[in-house]
Design a protein around this motif. Structure first.
Motif, short mmCIF file in Angstrom:
data_model
loop_
_atom_site.label_atom_id
_atom_site.label_comp_id
_atom_site.label_asym_id
_atom_site.label_seq_id
_atom_site.Cartn_x
_atom_site.Cartn_y
_atom_site.Cartn_z
N ALA A 80 0.83 -1.21 0.00
CA ALA A 80 0.00 0.00 0.00
C ALA A 80 0.87 1.26 0.00
O ALA A 80 0.55 2.24 -0.68
CB ALA A 80 -0.93 0.00 1.20
N LEU A 81 1.96 1.22 0.74
CA LEU A 81 2.85 2.39 0.78
C LEU A 81 3.55 2.61 -0.55
O LEU A 81 3.73 3.76 -0.97
CB LEU A 81 3.88 2.24 1.91
N ILE A 128 4.04 5.80 -5.44
CA ILE A 128 3.99 5.89 -6.91
C ILE A 128 3.10 7.05 -7.34
O ILE A 128 3.42 7.77 -8.29
CB ILE A 128 3.52 4.56 -7.54
N THR A 129 1.99 7.25 -6.63
CA THR A 129 1.10 8.36 -7.00
C THR A 129 1.80 9.70 -6.80
O THR A 129 1.49 10.67 -7.50
CB THR A 129 -0.21 8.36 -6.18
N GLU A 184 11.63 4.36 -7.95
CA GLU A 184 11.90 5.35 -6.91
C GLU A 184 10.95 5.16 -5.73
O GLU A 184 11.35 5.34 -4.58
CB GLU A 184 11.77 6.76 -7.46
N ALA A 185 9.70 4.81 -6.02
CA ALA A 185 8.72 4.60 -4.95
C ALA A 185 9.12 3.42 -4.06
O ALA A 185 9.07 3.52 -2.82
CB ALA A 185 7.34 4.37 -5.55
N GLU A 186 9.53 2.33 -4.68
CA GLU A 186 9.97 1.17 -3.90
C GLU A 186 11.19 1.51 -3.05
O GLU A 186 11.26 1.16 -1.87
CB GLU A 186 10.28 0.00 -4.81
N THR A 200 5.31 9.56 6.96
CA THR A 200 6.74 9.50 6.69
C THR A 200 7.01 9.31 5.20
O THR A 200 7.88 9.97 4.62
CB THR A 200 7.40 8.37 7.51
N VAL A 201 6.25 8.45 4.54
CA VAL A 201 6.40 8.25 3.09
C VAL A 201 6.05 9.54 2.36
O VAL A 201 6.77 9.96 1.44
CB VAL A 201 5.54 7.06 2.60
N TYR A 202 4.97 10.18 2.76
CA TYR A 202 4.54 11.43 2.12
C TYR A 202 5.65 12.49 2.22
O TYR A 202 6.03 13.10 1.22
CB TYR A 202 3.26 11.93 2.78
N ASN A 203 6.16 12.69 3.42
CA ASN A 203 7.21 13.70 3.62
C ASN A 203 8.49 13.35 2.86
O ASN A 203 9.14 14.22 2.28
CB ASN A 203 7.50 13.90 5.11
#
Length: 108
Positions: free
Chosen positions: A29-30, A35-36, A43-45, A75-78
């Motif tokens: 999910a993260l 990716i979005t 890069e997302a992974e 944390t992923v967002y930031n």
């Protein structure tokens, strides 16, 4: 003292198992969320993996005052926003270099 050592080993094994469960539960999910934001699956992974590494190393996931899901998403967002900002700075620097180069050229 050996009992304490075994107790620490058991505790460490439980922490690792809990951490691995968190990773498996939230990783996909993260990555989709990242990716979005980044528009790049590799890069997302990498970003999500780095977030998990940082959480483990800093031991933040055990002391979270919010839900672990919320902590991970924030944390992923930031982290993604920081990556985007870094890329924008690189692009701006390239553009400025190109402008300076053009300004040095004589007019024809």
């Amino acid at each position: 003292m050996e009992v304490k050592s075994n107790n620490n080993t058991v505790k460490s094994e439980r922490l690792l198992a809990t951490y691995e469960d968190l990773f498996h539960e939230h990783y996909s999910a993260l990555v989709r969320y990242a990716i979005t934001l980044l528009k790049n699956s590799d890069e997302a992974e990498d970003m999500v993996q780095q977030v998990f590494v940082n959480l483990w190393e800093k031991n933040q996931w055990q002391n979270a005052h919010t839900s672990i899901r919320s902590l991970l998403h924030t944390t992923v967002y930031n982290s993604c926003l920081n990556k985007i900002k870094q890329e924008q700075v690189k692009q701006n620097m390239w553009f400025i270099k190109q402008l300076k180069w053009l300004m040095k050229r004589p007019l024809q």
